[in-house]
Write a protein that holds these residues in place. Structure first.
Motif, PDB file in Angstrom:
ATOM      1  N   THR A  64       0.860  -3.872 -10.713  1.00 37.95           N
ATOM      2  CA  THR A  64      -0.413  -3.260 -11.076  1.00 37.95           C
ATOM      3  C   THR A  64      -0.831  -2.350  -9.935  1.00 37.95           C
ATOM      4  O   THR A  64      -0.800  -2.741  -8.768  1.00 37.95           O
ATOM      5  CB  THR A  64      -1.494  -4.330 -11.303  1.00 37.95           C
ATOM      6  N   HIS A 114      -3.780  -0.279  -8.130  1.00 43.62           N
ATOM      7  CA  HIS A 114      -5.240  -0.253  -8.020  1.00 43.62           C
ATOM      8  C   HIS A 114      -5.677   0.976  -7.237  1.00 43.62           C
ATOM      9  O   HIS A 114      -5.032   1.368  -6.261  1.00 43.62           O
ATOM     10  CB  HIS A 114      -5.752  -1.501  -7.280  1.00 43.62           C
ATOM     11  N   ARG A 115      -6.785   1.542  -7.626  1.00 42.51           N
ATOM     12  CA  ARG A 115      -7.432   2.557  -6.804  1.00 42.51           C
ATOM     13  C   ARG A 115      -8.268   1.835  -5.753  1.00 42.51           C
ATOM     14  O   ARG A 115      -8.998   0.903  -6.070  1.00 42.51           O
ATOM     15  CB  ARG A 115      -8.333   3.454  -7.653  1.00 42.51           C
ATOM     16  N   VAL A 116      -8.181   2.271  -4.537  1.00 45.50           N
ATOM     17  CA  VAL A 116      -8.930   1.619  -3.477  1.00 45.50           C
ATOM     18  C   VAL A 116     -10.376   2.091  -3.506  1.00 45.50           C
ATOM     19  O   VAL A 116     -11.289   1.348  -3.827  1.00 45.50           O
ATOM     20  CB  VAL A 116      -8.285   1.886  -2.097  1.00 45.50           C
ATOM     21  N   ARG A 133      -2.863   3.844  -2.538  1.00 45.79           N
ATOM     22  CA  ARG A 133      -3.068   2.932  -3.664  1.00 45.79           C
ATOM     23  C   ARG A 133      -2.565   1.544  -3.264  1.00 45.79           C
ATOM     24  O   ARG A 133      -1.501   1.411  -2.660  1.00 45.79           O
ATOM     25  CB  ARG A 133      -2.303   3.403  -4.916  1.00 45.79           C
ATOM     26  N   ASP A 134      -3.335   0.517  -3.614  1.00 49.70           N
ATOM     27  CA  ASP A 134      -2.873  -0.860  -3.451  1.00 49.70           C
ATOM     28  C   ASP A 134      -2.132  -1.269  -4.708  1.00 49.70           C
ATOM     29  O   ASP A 134      -2.605  -1.012  -5.835  1.00 49.70           O
ATOM     30  CB  ASP A 134      -4.054  -1.806  -3.222  1.00 49.70           C
ATOM     31  N   ILE A 135      -0.981  -1.914  -4.523  1.00 46.61           N
ATOM     32  CA  ILE A 135      -0.211  -2.392  -5.671  1.00 46.61           C
ATOM     33  C   ILE A 135       0.048  -3.873  -5.497  1.00 46.61           C
ATOM     34  O   ILE A 135       0.160  -4.371  -4.374  1.00 46.61           O
ATOM     35  CB  ILE A 135       1.111  -1.611  -5.845  1.00 46.61           C
ATOM     36  N   GLU A 136       0.135  -4.598  -6.618  1.00 45.08           N
ATOM     37  CA  GLU A 136       0.401  -6.036  -6.537  1.00 45.08           C
ATOM     38  C   GLU A 136       1.192  -6.496  -7.741  1.00 45.08           C
ATOM     39  O   GLU A 136       1.082  -5.946  -8.845  1.00 45.08           O
ATOM     40  CB  GLU A 136      -0.900  -6.829  -6.431  1.00 45.08           C
ATOM     41  N   THR A 144       0.857  -1.176   0.000  1.00 46.17           N
ATOM     42  CA  THR A 144       0.000   0.000   0.000  1.00 46.17           C
ATOM     43  C   THR A 144       0.896   1.230   0.000  1.00 46.17           C
ATOM     44  O   THR A 144       1.824   1.322   0.812  1.00 46.17           O
ATOM     45  CB  THR A 144      -0.924   0.014   1.237  1.00 46.17           C
TER      46      THR A 144
END
Length: 891
Positions: free
Chosen positions: A868, A870-872, A879-882, A850
């Motif tokens: 990637t 992601h917008r939470v 932002r969440d990233i993975e 995060t």
């Protein structure tokens, strides 16, 4: 599997009772009644093919007829029905099941698990009492009573002990956060429960009753992680198991023994106690006294007899009474009557008023020995006990705590005990109980110290000649030999830097033995060489102090006759002739290794010689070992007291001894076919250590090796040297000894950089948190530091990347931070790529994190690495990233 879907076991929104009944005395009727009586607030659904109504509830006849898919199912139906029911429930979406049914055969048990696993349905049991979560009103058990609400979790393999514990605890007002009966633990086991309870905010301490452990590495990893967060206290049955198997080596006889389990408990930082009552005593003591680091005790009492009882208890428990400083004695002379005891225990006399207690304690607190004061009070008619207790209450606020209370008597001190308890002060009923509690605390701290050690598989110091040892082992295996000859075993020891007595092998000929003796130099020892004879002394196969050739010939001839008479089955291959080592002040010790059926490779240390079994002075440790762990192993034996200096005997060289133990630890890591090792005797004195005799047994299949250690070694193979911006840089896993260096790194970071990393700024860090950052379990956490020499030549930390892996190895949450002046130089990317490669090799599926929206540099690095973003939620400042890792990409 591990903690996945365990929330559905302990906090479900709906429960179905499969086999709910209206017939008294049935498990199904008891479970149904308990759930309703406990006040469960979610949906309760009965299932029974015979009934249509039960206590006003419509009864389903099948899983398909249930009004909704239950999050948790409690199954109390015949064994043959269980696999099918689990299959139906799992397919419908049920997340957890408590299988109370006993008597499942192997095929039924296997079918049950095969039905559950594809849908990640978790199974507690079979053949268990069930579980209770008092705060949630959940009593999914057929116990006779529900636990009171509290902060202790109790997990037991024995259902009978669960019901006994509930009854015992209710009578004493002790409450629980969770009560769990594991039964046959086909799925949910101790490792899973430790993982779950370690992060459970409702649980202050974890209490375990253990009969057996199957998956040792999973158990040890979970136990070590839990013990870093909160006290874990264990009662283990089987301390006095009878009839251990006969073994060819002294160490091998200990395989599967209780000593091994004891070693595992210590290494995991847990505390072992003997009784269920001690479970609670230990939990209370650790809760109130965990911060206290004292090793010695001061006894303060108003009665001489009580002080003597406390001193005797301390001696029996191995607790030292502190020596009072002269300044303290002077202060005590000013506040105590002239006839006070003058030493420790401190008898302040039976007529002591409240003020004398307070002034005595104040005097003791000024002494370093006053870190732990056992206050023992017997009731008198002079001052009510509760008046004294109330006067001492302000001491409860002291940190670290230093006062242990013991109120002797019954009704006359009941109010004083209550006052102490309500104020957070410990209050014990007897001096023996109080001393036992303090001894538990000392043991717990020592075990916690072992928990914090993270040695590598390879021993420090000069590199071992692993290849030479492997040649000896491989040659013996190729020849079909199970036991190495004494010269071969000594060659292996020598390859690992262990000094051995000069030894030669000769044929079974007296003249050949005499010639070898002349070449070595007199005096010599002569030993029989036979693959069928392990303990040579038992058959008269050892002759010592042979001063000339004639003595050697006579000894060889007599030895051959004795062996033929006592062991006619043995093949006499020859003799070994060995220089006679004479060290006047040497201690005879034993160092060994064997393979435990549960915990894998283990190491033994103790008093050696021919009477090793009779003396039974030994301790067991789990590899890998370093110097602190080796010293702790030695300290647990009686012979350790003989290793120091006494009279005209100089102290033994402990560094040499710990070096031998570390070398044996490395042997177990390097030589997978090493099944048993005995070095007996190992002579140790002021000049060092030397092995006089050694036996090694091999296994045709690999049984050792670092990958079979119950404790994951420090991953030295991850260390990487490289050049960065013209500097020599090392990327390596973090080590416990990095604590001071890591603190320096953190304190030099810009507060804004810290805020970007952990979302808030702070300038200080607690010692306990710093320890958690540097003392990690490499089975479930990875932390790489980038280090380089500073201007003064000392190593400095330039950056760190860390990933915490969930117990199922699905996701790893990462963080990375570098020194503020080095941002933008590519160091963060170096660390991240190292982390990603390592997690790929570990089989982890996803790397997640995060990131603050304003941390543009990190978000750009994440995109460059393939994450990637992601917008939470709209408007969120994070932002969440993975990043899918190799294991996920292979699907």
């Amino acid at each position: 599997m591990s903690i996945r879907n365990l929330d559905s076991l302990f906090s479900p929104i709906s429960v179905a009772v499969i086999g709910a009944s209206d017939r008294p005395g049935r498990v199904g009727s008891t479970v149904w009644r308990n759930l309703r009586r406990a006040g469960f607030g979610g949906a309760l659904m009965p299932l029974n093919r015979r009934l249509s109504q039960l206590d006003g509830c419509t009864v389903a006849r099948s899983v398909a007829e249930l009004p909704q898919v239950p999050e948790l199912a409690v199954i109390c139906t015949p064994p043959a029905s269980v696999p099918g029911l689990v299959a139906e429930l799992a397919a419908a979406g049920t997340r957890a099941a408590v299988v109370l049914t006993a008597g499942l055969g192997d095929d039924e048990r296997r079918a049950m698990l095969q039905a559950a696993r594809p849908h990640l349905l978790r199974v507690l049991g079979p053949n268990c009492i069930g579980l209770q979560v008092p705060a949630a009103g959940l009593d999914a058990s057929f116990a006779h009573a529900c636990a009171l609400d509290g902060e202790l979790a109790f997990v037991s393999q024995s259902g009978a002990l669960v019901t006994a514990m509930l009854d015992w605890a209710r009578g004493r007002g002790i409450g629980f956060s969770k009560v769990v009966s594991l039964g046959e633990h086909a799925d949910v086991d101790f490792g899973d429960m430790l993982d779950y309870l370690a992060s459970d905010p409702a649980t202050r301490a974890i209490l375990l009753y253990i009969e057996s452990v199957e998956s040792s590495r999973k158990f040890m990893s979970a136990a070590r992680a839990a013990a870093r967060n909160k006290p874990v206290i264990v009662v283990k049955s089987g301390r006095t198991a009878q009839g251990q198997r006969a073994a060819a080596s002294h160490t091998g006889a200990l395989a599967g023994s209780d000593l091994v389990f004891d070693a595992a408990i210590r290494r995991a930082g847990m505390l072992r106690v003997d009784t269920l009552q001690e479970l609670f005593m230990a939990a209370e003591t650790l809760a109130r006294w965990r911060e206290n680091k004292a090793q010695r005790l001061v006894v303060l009492t108003n009665g001489g007899g009580a002080g003597v009882m406390a001193a005797d208890a301390a001696a029996s428990a191995g607790i030292e009474l502190a020596e009072l400083q002269p300044e303290t004695r002077s202060r005590l002379d000013e506040v105590l009557p002239t006839n006070w005891s003058g030493g420790n225990p401190i008898d302040i006399i039976g007529d002591a008023p409240v003020d004398r207690y307070l002034r005595t304690i104040e005097a003791l607190r000024a002494d370093p020995a006053g870190q732990a004061i056992l206050f023992v009070h017997a009731p008198t008619a002079i001052v009510p006990a509760d008046d004294i207790a109330r006067a001492l209450v302000p001491l409860a606020a002291a940190r670290p705590p230093y006062l242990l209370g013991c109120w002797l008597g019954g009704p006359a001190v009941d109010a004083a005990r209550r006052t102490f308890h309500e104020s957070g002060l410990t209050a014990y009923a007897t001096p023996e109980e109080a001393v036992r509690a303090f001894a538990m605390l000392v043991d717990y701290r020592r075990n916690q110290e072992q928990l914090m050690e993270a040695p590598a598989a390879a021993a420090p110091g000069p590199a071992a000649d692993v290849a030479a040892a492997q040649v000896v082992v491989e040659r013996a295996l190729a020849e079909g030999c199970e036991w190495l000859s004494e010269p071969q075993a000594k060659a292996v020891l020598a390859a690992y830097g262990i000094a051995v007595a000069t030894t030669r092998t000769v044929p079974a000929d007296a003249d050949a033995a005499a010639l070898a003796a002349r070449q070595i130099g007199f005096p010599v020892a002569l030993k029989v060489l036979s693959p069928q004879i392990s303990h040579k002394s038992d058959v008269g196969g050892v002759a010592l102090d042979l001063e000339d050739e004639a003595a050697v010939r006579a000894a060889a001839t007599a030895m051959a006759a004795r062996v033929q008479r006592r062991r006619p089955d043995a093949v006499l291959q020859g003799y070994t002739v060995q220089s006679m080592v004479r060290r006047a002040h040497a201690r005879e010790l034993i160092v060994g290794a064997s393979i435990d059926p549960v915990f894998g490779p283990v190491i033994l240390f103790g008093q050696g010689g021919v009477a090793v079994e009779v003396l039974a002075d030994r301790a067991i440790g789990l590899p890998p070992l370093n110097a602190p762990l080796a010293r702790a192993l030695v300290a647990r034996t009686r012979v350790a007291r003989l290793l120091g200096a006494y009279r005209d005997v100089p102290a033994a060289d402990l560094d040499s001894l710990t070096g031998v133990l570390a070398a044996v630890s490395q042997m177990l890591a390097d030589l997978p076919h090493l099944a048993e090792l005995d070095v007996n005797p190992l002579l140790v004195d002021a000049s060092g250590a030397i092995a006089l005799d050694a036996r090694i047994r091999l296994s045709a299949r690999p049984v050792a090796g670092a990958e079979r250690f119950a404790v994951v070694p420090y991953p030295a193979h991850w260390v990487e040297q490289l050049s960065w911006q013209g500097r020599s840089l090392t990327l390596r896993p973090i080590r416990p000894e990095d604590e001071a260096q890591h603190l320096e790194f953190l304190t030099q970071l810009d507060p804004e950089d810290i805020r970007m990393r952990i979302f808030y700024s702070r300038r200080t860090i607690e010692r306990s948190e710093l320890a958690r950052l540097t003392q990690i379990d490499y089975a479930r956490e990875i932390a790489f530091v980038a280090v380089a020499p500073g201007p003064d030549g000392r190593e400095q930390t330039l950056g760190v990347a860390r990933a915490v892996i969930d117990p199922d190895n699905q996701d790893a949450e990462f963080g990375v931070i570098v020194r503020s002046e080095l941002k933008g130089g590519g160091l963060g990317e170096l660390l991240m790529r190292k982390l990603i490669r390592t997690l790929d090799a570990h089989g982890t599926r996803r790397l997640v994190g995060t990131v603050l929206v304003e941390n543009a540099r990190m978000l750009q690095l994440a995109q460059d690495l393939g994450f990637t973003v992601h917008r939470v939620v709209p408007g969120s400042d994070t932002r969440d990233i993975e990043l899918p890792l190799a294991a996920a990409r292979a699907d």
